[in-house]
Design a protein around this motif. Structure first.
Motif, PDB file in Angstrom:
ATOM      1  N   ASP A   6      29.694  29.804   9.812  1.00  0.00           N
ATOM      2  CA  ASP A   6      29.042  30.808  10.633  1.00  0.00           C
ATOM      3  C   ASP A   6      27.799  31.391   9.966  1.00  0.00           C
ATOM      4  O   ASP A   6      27.641  32.613   9.867  1.00  0.00           O
ATOM      5  N   GLU A  33      26.990  35.327   9.338  1.00  0.00           N
ATOM      6  CA  GLU A  33      26.979  35.964  10.644  1.00  0.00           C
ATOM      7  C   GLU A  33      27.749  37.284  10.572  1.00  0.00           C
ATOM      8  O   GLU A  33      28.817  37.358   9.983  1.00  0.00           O
ATOM      9  N   GLY A  34      27.176  38.331  11.132  1.00  0.00           N
ATOM     10  CA  GLY A  34      27.861  39.617  11.187  1.00  0.00           C
ATOM     11  C   GLY A  34      27.773  40.436   9.909  1.00  0.00           C
ATOM     12  O   GLY A  34      28.367  41.507   9.825  1.00  0.00           O
ATOM     13  N   ARG A 154      21.101  39.334  18.582  1.00  0.00           N
ATOM     14  CA  ARG A 154      22.279  39.204  17.720  1.00  0.00           C
ATOM     15  C   ARG A 154      21.896  39.231  16.240  1.00  0.00           C
ATOM     16  O   ARG A 154      22.721  39.529  15.390  1.00  0.00           O
ATOM     17  N   ALA A 181      25.125  47.016  11.964  1.00  0.00           N
ATOM     18  CA  ALA A 181      26.192  46.196  11.378  1.00  0.00           C
ATOM     19  C   ALA A 181      27.518  46.469  12.074  1.00  0.00           C
ATOM     20  O   ALA A 181      28.301  45.538  12.323  1.00  0.00           O
ATOM     21  N   GLY A 184      28.314  44.498  14.927  1.00  0.00           N
ATOM     22  CA  GLY A 184      28.562  43.076  14.690  1.00  0.00           C
ATOM     23  C   GLY A 184      27.316  42.233  14.606  1.00  0.00           C
ATOM     24  O   GLY A 184      27.381  41.000  14.638  1.00  0.00           O
ATOM     25  N   ARG A 185      26.169  42.850  14.477  1.00  0.00           N
ATOM     26  CA  ARG A 185      24.930  42.064  14.391  1.00  0.00           C
ATOM     27  C   ARG A 185      24.745  41.551  12.961  1.00  0.00           C
ATOM     28  O   ARG A 185      25.205  42.172  12.006  1.00  0.00           O
ATOM     29  N   THR A 186      24.022  40.472  12.869  1.00  0.00           N
ATOM     30  CA  THR A 186      23.615  39.967  11.566  1.00  0.00           C
ATOM     31  C   THR A 186      22.293  40.630  11.213  1.00  0.00           C
ATOM     32  O   THR A 186      21.377  40.652  12.035  1.00  0.00           O
TER      33      THR A 186
END
Lengths: 308, 239
Positions: A6, A33-34, A154, A181, A184-186
């Motif tokens: 990911d 990711e995330g 995202r 964050a 859930g964003r990168t």
């Protein structure tokens, strides 16, 4: 490099040369990711050049970069995938902040109501109808962040977002990044001032002179430089005992010894066996700042700035 | 593409630059109409056409608008946010060119109406043959064709050179000094240059280059300058 599941952003062998200057040299890294990843390095390390290549604004001399597995130029809907803020200004000084965002929203096919939403999000509503040329540096940063968020992306890529911010602004930015964050964003955020991001990032990518120095979690970075602080009235005797035990220690200006890469119990055992009294024995964890300085201070001086 | 043009049109409309250039063009058109009729007293068809030739001066002024607008993207570093939304640089360039061309066309329509509304009654009092409907159509159509074309040339040239001052000065010097110097060479090359073509379209063509030929030459110049600007820009990094 070990495969990372990911990876939201992946750079492979990125290289950028300007005539005789190599700004970025065979740089590979991945951004989870995330996660919030700090992209760290001193001024002139090649951070901005790297981010520009990741975002398709600069052509790599060699190597490639992908966001969610695709080159930026190949993304179906860039505004909804990636929000990036590379320029402090980025807005015509004669155009209001609201109109700047309206133009970008129209280009991305976003409704006009989204402009009001992001203005509210970055707390710039009151100044939205003023010309951007009249904005303070902090307001311009907020305007840039508002543009970044237009497509509700995202992935966020922010280049030195704290530059020029006052302490209140930095606190606001920290809360902002935490909020992003938490959703859930990168986030990939570059900085040369560690204090700005130390409390916010999960991972770090440290570069110097355009080359990778270290990548990992904040914990792995700080743990690697840890050690033990020990005080004794018989410093010379303890130093000798530690050396015999194969431990490396250095004396600080205030007379304490810092034993690198050792556990407190081991140091205590060595002192006890040598019959040396111990007045203080404590674990020492390296701060991100110290780790960063250690990683970059041993390296040769930075390359000249790449041509603008 | 429609979205990109819409965004670029917002950009054109939301600074004072376009308004300033439109105001300058209006001023020049008014001066041309009043001076050429009230002071020049045109008596021939050609002179009367020239006194209503709003397209020529407007094309020149709005060509500079195109150059200033295009170079402004580099000067104010506003290109990067747009490229991040529309990474296809050719489409972005085409959208910007279209936005400036459409804006200039709108300005041209307004200035044409003003020139005719003021000029025709004034010409009615002058001696000599009256302009026919065909003459007026040629002035209007020529103007409304050349204005967006030359604005697009300005956008293409501005994108190519990026430096705002250089772009404006270079266009001014070329049209006002460079082309007349080329004309001194004594061949027919000067009949097909940017400024002379602009003049011929506005005046309905002449013995050397017809109206239709002049339009084709202007289209060719527009395609060439814009293609070079777009292709060179596509290969550059965005600063």
């Amino acid at each position: 490099m070990e495969p990372m599941a990911d990876a939201a952003i992946e750079a492979t062998g990125l290289t950028k040369r300007y005539a005789s200057v190599t700004a970025v040299d065979d740089l590979s890294f991945r951004v989870r990711e995330g996660a919030v990843t700090g992209f760290l390095g001193p001024n002139g390390a090649g951070k901005t050049t790297t981010l520009r290549m990741v975002l398709g604004l600069a052509r790599p001399t060699a190597g490639s970069a992908a966001i969610e597995g695709r080159r930026y130029v190949d993304l179906d809907d860039p505004a909804r995938t990636v929000g990036a803020n590379l320029e402090v200004a980025g807005a015509h000084p004669g155009r209001s902040g609201r109109n700047h965002l309206r133009a970008l929203a129209a280009m991305a096919g976003l409704p006009r109501s989204r402009v009001d939403e992001v203005l509210r999000l970055v707390e710039l509503e009151d100044a939205a109808d003023r010309r951007a040329g009249k904005y303070s540096l902090g307001m311009r940063q907020r305007l840039g962040l508002a543009a970044t968020l237009l497509g509700d992306p995202r992935v966020l890529v922010l280049d030195e977002p704290a530059n020029g911010l006052d302490p209140q602004g930095i606190r606001w930015l920290r809360d902002f990044l935490r909020g992003m964050a938490a959703e859930g964003r990168t986030v990939l955020v570059s900085s040369h001032v560690l204090a700005e991001v130390a409390q916010t990032v999960d991972d770090v990518v440290v570069i110097h002179r355009g080359r990778m120095v270290q990548q990992g979690t904040v914990h792995s970075l700080t743990a690697a430089g840890g050690g033990v602080v020990v005080r004794t009235p018989r410093t010379a005797a303890l130093l000798a005992a530690l050396e015999r035990a194969g431990l490396r220690a250095t004396e600080t200006p205030d007379g304490a010894l810092v034993v690198e890469g050792a556990e407190a119990a081991k140091v205590g055992d060595v002192a006890f066996a040598a019959g040396v009294p111990v007045h203080e024995l404590s674990a020492r964890s390296t701060t991100l700042e110290e780790a960063f300085l250690a990683l970059t201070s041993d390296a040769p001086p930075p390359l000249p700035e790449a041509p603008a | 593409m429609t979205r990109l043009v819409a965004g670029e049109l917002i950009k054109v409309r939301t600074t004072r630059t376009a308004l300033g250039f439109a105001a300058a063009a209006l001023l020049f058109v008014l001066l041309m109409v009043f001076i050429s009729i009230l002071a020049g007293h045109p008596r021939t068809i050609q002179n009367k056409q020239d006194s209503l030739n709003f397209g020529n001066i407007t094309s020149f002024v709005l060509m500079l608008l195109g150059a200033v607008g295009a170079t402004g993207e580099f000067r104010h570093r506003t290109l990067a946010p747009a490229v991040l939304i529309a990474p296809d640089r050719l489409r972005l360039f085409a959208a910007r060119t279209a936005a400036y061309a459409l804006t200039s066309l709108a300005v041209g329509v307004v200035l044409g109406i003003i020139a005719f509304a003021i000029g025709l009654p004034l010409l009615g009092g002058e001696a000599g043959p009256d302009l026919t409907g065909g003459d007026l159509t040629k002035i209007a159509v020529g103007g409304l064709i050349e204005i967006p074309l030359y604005t697009a040339i300005g956008v293409g040239f501005g994108t190519l050179v990026r430096n705002q001052v250089f772009a404006v000065v270079a266009l001014l010097v070329w049209v006002s000094i460079g082309e007349p110097l080329v004309g001194l060479l004594g061949n027919d090359v000067d009949h097909y240059l940017i400024g002379s073509t602009m003049t011929r379209i506005g005046s309905g063509g002449d013995d050397q280059v017809s109206f239709g030929q002049a339009i084709l030459v202007a289209v060719a110049w527009t395609v060439v300058v814009c293609a070079i600007g777009a292709l060179v820009d596509r290969r550059r990094d965005v600063e």
